[in-house]
Design an enzyme around this catalytic site. Structure first.
Site, mmCIF file in Angstrom:
data_model
loop_
_atom_site.group_PDB
_atom_site.id
_atom_site.type_symbol
_atom_site.label_atom_id
_atom_site.label_comp_id
_atom_site.label_asym_id
_atom_site.label_seq_id
_atom_site.Cartn_x
_atom_site.Cartn_y
_atom_site.Cartn_z
ATOM 1 N N TYR A 132 0.851 -1.199 0.000
ATOM 2 C CA TYR A 132 0.000 0.000 0.000
ATOM 3 C C TYR A 132 0.889 1.251 0.000
ATOM 4 O O TYR A 132 0.683 2.175 -0.797
ATOM 5 C CB TYR A 132 -0.954 0.011 1.213
ATOM 6 C CG TYR A 132 -1.771 1.286 1.251
ATOM 7 C CD1 TYR A 132 -2.763 1.515 0.306
ATOM 8 C CD2 TYR A 132 -1.507 2.281 2.189
ATOM 9 C CE1 TYR A 132 -3.493 2.697 0.305
ATOM 10 C CE2 TYR A 132 -2.227 3.466 2.191
ATOM 11 C CZ TYR A 132 -3.214 3.679 1.243
ATOM 12 O OH TYR A 132 -3.913 4.853 1.233
ATOM 13 N N LYS B 295 1.364 4.257 -2.888
ATOM 14 C CA LYS B 295 1.196 5.687 -2.666
ATOM 15 C C LYS B 295 2.509 6.449 -2.911
ATOM 16 O O LYS B 295 2.484 7.609 -3.327
ATOM 17 C CB LYS B 295 0.631 5.942 -1.257
ATOM 18 C CG LYS B 295 -0.810 5.485 -1.120
ATOM 19 C CD LYS B 295 -1.741 6.235 -2.096
ATOM 20 C CE LYS B 295 -3.197 5.884 -1.951
ATOM 21 N NZ LYS B 295 -4.079 6.688 -2.833
HETATM 22 C C1 8X3 Z 1 -4.526 6.356 4.427
HETATM 23 C C2 8X3 Z 1 -3.797 6.802 5.619
HETATM 24 O O1 8X3 Z 1 -2.076 6.248 7.396
HETATM 25 O O2 8X3 Z 1 -3.753 4.561 6.941
HETATM 26 O O3 8X3 Z 1 -3.788 6.415 3.273
HETATM 27 O O4 8X3 Z 1 -1.991 4.949 5.380
HETATM 28 S S1 8X3 Z 1 -2.877 5.564 6.341
#
Ligand code: 8X3
Length: 248
Positions: free
Chosen positions: A149, A153
């Site tokens: 994830y 990002k």
């Molecule tokens: C969402 C925020 O901190 O859970 O992208 O990655 S976090």
């Protein structure tokens, strides 16, 4: 009136952004859930014109076909909000489900690339436009159990920087927005419907709401043409990094 295309508009930050932009933009609402998009269209149509496109950003053909299918009166996009994105699972890499990892790359990275590639040919001849990419604090600070994830990002962050470089002489602006903890369906999706796990993420402090990010996006896209907000990180007051949150 200018036109904004929003992906992931059926819920969360995308939905809130549609509401925030409805005062001064025509809206192309994109998402997978037609019923949710129809509901939002009903809510907004007294304020502005709305066109719905249903497609999954991770499906290349669907994405290009959907955007190509826009009627000629809608084929002029001034603002693109690349909001569609998800987290699937929160687990050590060695234990994570490969399908979950692939989905995050397919949606958060490849999906953003497909949508941007499909929309840019409408912006370039206008010599103006604005692309807003929804990244995350996860793209700046990797955390345990979120490897892919966070990588997805990070890729969004890099794509924002690269696009800003490549588009510098085209009149098109690029803004990267990196939220911290925002209370949306994000954690429910991450934890595959486990509401108590999801609720726990936002317990003990006041998290951001989708409308807080939407209001920031509205500020960014309504700034004077010569102003390019390049990169914005937004935390709730209780948050100091991707992993440090003051909970009580
Ligand atoms: C969402 C925020 O901190 O859970 O992208 O990655 S976090």
């Amino acid at each position: 009136m200018k036109t904004a295309l929003i992906t992931g508009a059926s819920s969360g930050i995308g939905r809130a952004t549609a509401i925030a932009l409805a005062n001064n933009y025509r809206l192309i609402l994109c998402g997978r859930r037609l019923d949710k998009l129809e509901e939002l269209k009903k809510e907004l149509q007294a304020k502005t014109e709305v066109h719905i496109l249903t497609f999954d950003v991770s499906d290349k053909q669907q994405t290009f076909d959907a955007i190509e299918s826009l009627p000629s009166t809608w084929k002029q996009v001034d603002v693109l909000i690349n909001n569609a994105g998800n987290a699937h699972g929160l687990a050590p890499f060695q234990e994570a489900n490969l399908t979950d990892l692939e989905a995050m790359i397919d949606i958060n990275v490849k999906g953003l690339i497909y949508v941007t590639k499909a929309v840019l040919p409408m912006m370039l001849p206008q010599h103006s436009g604005h692309i807003v990419n929804l990244s995350s604090i996860a793209g700046k600070e990797t955390y345990q159990n979120g490897t892919v994830y966070c990588a997805s990002k990070s890729a969004v962050e890099t794509i924002s920087k690269g696009l800003r470089l490549d588009l510098v002489n085209t009149g098109i602006k690029v803004t990267n927005i990196a939220p911290g903890a925002v209370e949306t369906e994000f954690s429910i999706v991450r934890f595959k419907g486990d509401k108590s796990k999801a609720d726990n993420v936002y317990r003990g402090y006041t998290p951001l709401q989708a409308s807080d990010i939407a209001n920031t996006i509205a500020y960014v896209v309504n700034a004077p043409d010569y102003v390019q907000l390049a990169d914005i990180t937004i935390f709730p007051k209780a948050q100091a990094s991707s992993t440090v949150i003051n909970k009580n």
